[in-house]
Design an enzyme around this catalytic site. Sequence first.
Site, PDB file in Angstrom:
ATOM      1  N   ASN A  44       0.821  -1.204   0.000  1.00  0.00           N
ATOM      2  CA  ASN A  44       0.000   0.000   0.000  1.00  0.00           C
ATOM      3  C   ASN A  44       0.858   1.259   0.000  1.00  0.00           C
ATOM      4  O   ASN A  44       0.580   2.225  -0.717  1.00  0.00           O
ATOM      5  CB  ASN A  44      -0.916   0.018   1.227  1.00  0.00           C
ATOM      6  CG  ASN A  44      -1.965  -1.073   1.201  1.00  0.00           C
ATOM      7  OD1 ASN A  44      -2.265  -1.640   0.151  1.00  0.00           O
ATOM      8  ND2 ASN A  44      -2.528  -1.374   2.348  1.00  0.00           N
ATOM      9  N   GLY A 270      -6.281   0.833   5.600  1.00  0.00           N
ATOM     10  CA  GLY A 270      -5.274   1.402   4.718  1.00  0.00           C
ATOM     11  C   GLY A 270      -4.904   2.846   4.992  1.00  0.00           C
ATOM     12  O   GLY A 270      -3.978   3.374   4.370  1.00  0.00           O
ATOM     13  N   ASP A 273      -1.244   3.296   6.279  1.00  0.00           N
ATOM     14  CA  ASP A 273      -0.269   3.087   5.207  1.00  0.00           C
ATOM     15  C   ASP A 273      -0.222   4.308   4.296  1.00  0.00           C
ATOM     16  O   ASP A 273       0.859   4.741   3.872  1.00  0.00           O
ATOM     17  CB  ASP A 273      -0.634   1.853   4.386  1.00  0.00           C
ATOM     18  CG  ASP A 273      -0.746   0.595   5.230  1.00  0.00           C
ATOM     19  OD1 ASP A 273      -0.043   0.505   6.250  1.00  0.00           O
ATOM     20  OD2 ASP A 273      -1.540  -0.286   4.858  1.00  0.00           O
TER      21      ASP A 273
END
Length: 345
Positions: A44, A270, A273
């Site tokens: 990611n 996410g 990240d």
Amino acid sequence: MTRPTPTRPRAVTVGEGLAVLVARPGPLEDSAAFERTAGGAEANVATVLTQLGVDTSWISRVGDDGFGRYLVRHLDERGVDTRAVYIDPARPTGLYVKERGGGSAAATDLAAGASRMLYYRAGSAASALSPADLTAAAGLLDRCGLIHFTGITTALSPSATELTEALLALPRRGRLIGFDLNYRPALWIRRTESAADILAGHLRRADVAFVGADEAEEVFGTGDPARLRQMFPEPRHLVVKNSGHSVTGFRDDAWVEVPALRLEVTEAIGAGDAFAGGYLAALLHDRPHEQLLRFGHLCAAAALTGTGDVAELPPLDRLESHAAATASAWARIHYGAVAARDVAS
């Protein structure tokens, strides 16, 4: 006189990629179909770096299977160099299933908008990561300005810890080592070593370290930024993601706290990240300290308002404009308006 073209910064991320199967909202046992996508912390981060003008390579291992081929293609299509990915003929590609709440009265359903991850990564190809993978990719590591990995990678296996220790021992020669704590208790259950000891050692030897206040509280007994800086004075950059929607960034003896943007969260997966990718890219482009944190927030907002693990970012010039805003203008920004300009165009 023609000016020379600026050299683009180079980065390498090291860690596991995962195929992701996203269930339909409602009880998992009732989902007859799944959407396939990709995930994995370092993968990611790599996709965010490439979107922000950083040439990025990914070092990992995937199985010789359809999921592994999909992951490599997924990153290739986003401009990530995957030449250092080893195809393991014996071990499978890691996988996780994302369960999504439908808000029904069913006992096994989650609340509407909530999600839960079920990981199937024991014995994965990436769990066999070792220092040998660095030897094979020595040329990439020698040419980069940043190497980044997370606590997930070192938790995968003893050999993966040997790899992360080897990364931290590399002569810097102008390179930076980035490390995100990313504490995952379930991964450490199978390990006999102390997670706190290993992770603390990694933080102290990194140049740029990211920690979430909640995970730091669980691992080190405190999530207070000032106390964490006292515990970990070694990294030049220590970034603490606070639970109160702000981030405290330490650089040497200076520190600044930057509030997150206003937005409506679609899914939280996410975001950490994406924040790390935004911060690291801004750092490689030599932006001011406060803008490092703002780039992180802008990229995290893209992940929070999207539906997948990978943040799809607005154009770079727009991010630069918002990152350079005055404090009062920054406080007024709603990320929905930032993203809506893409829709209008």
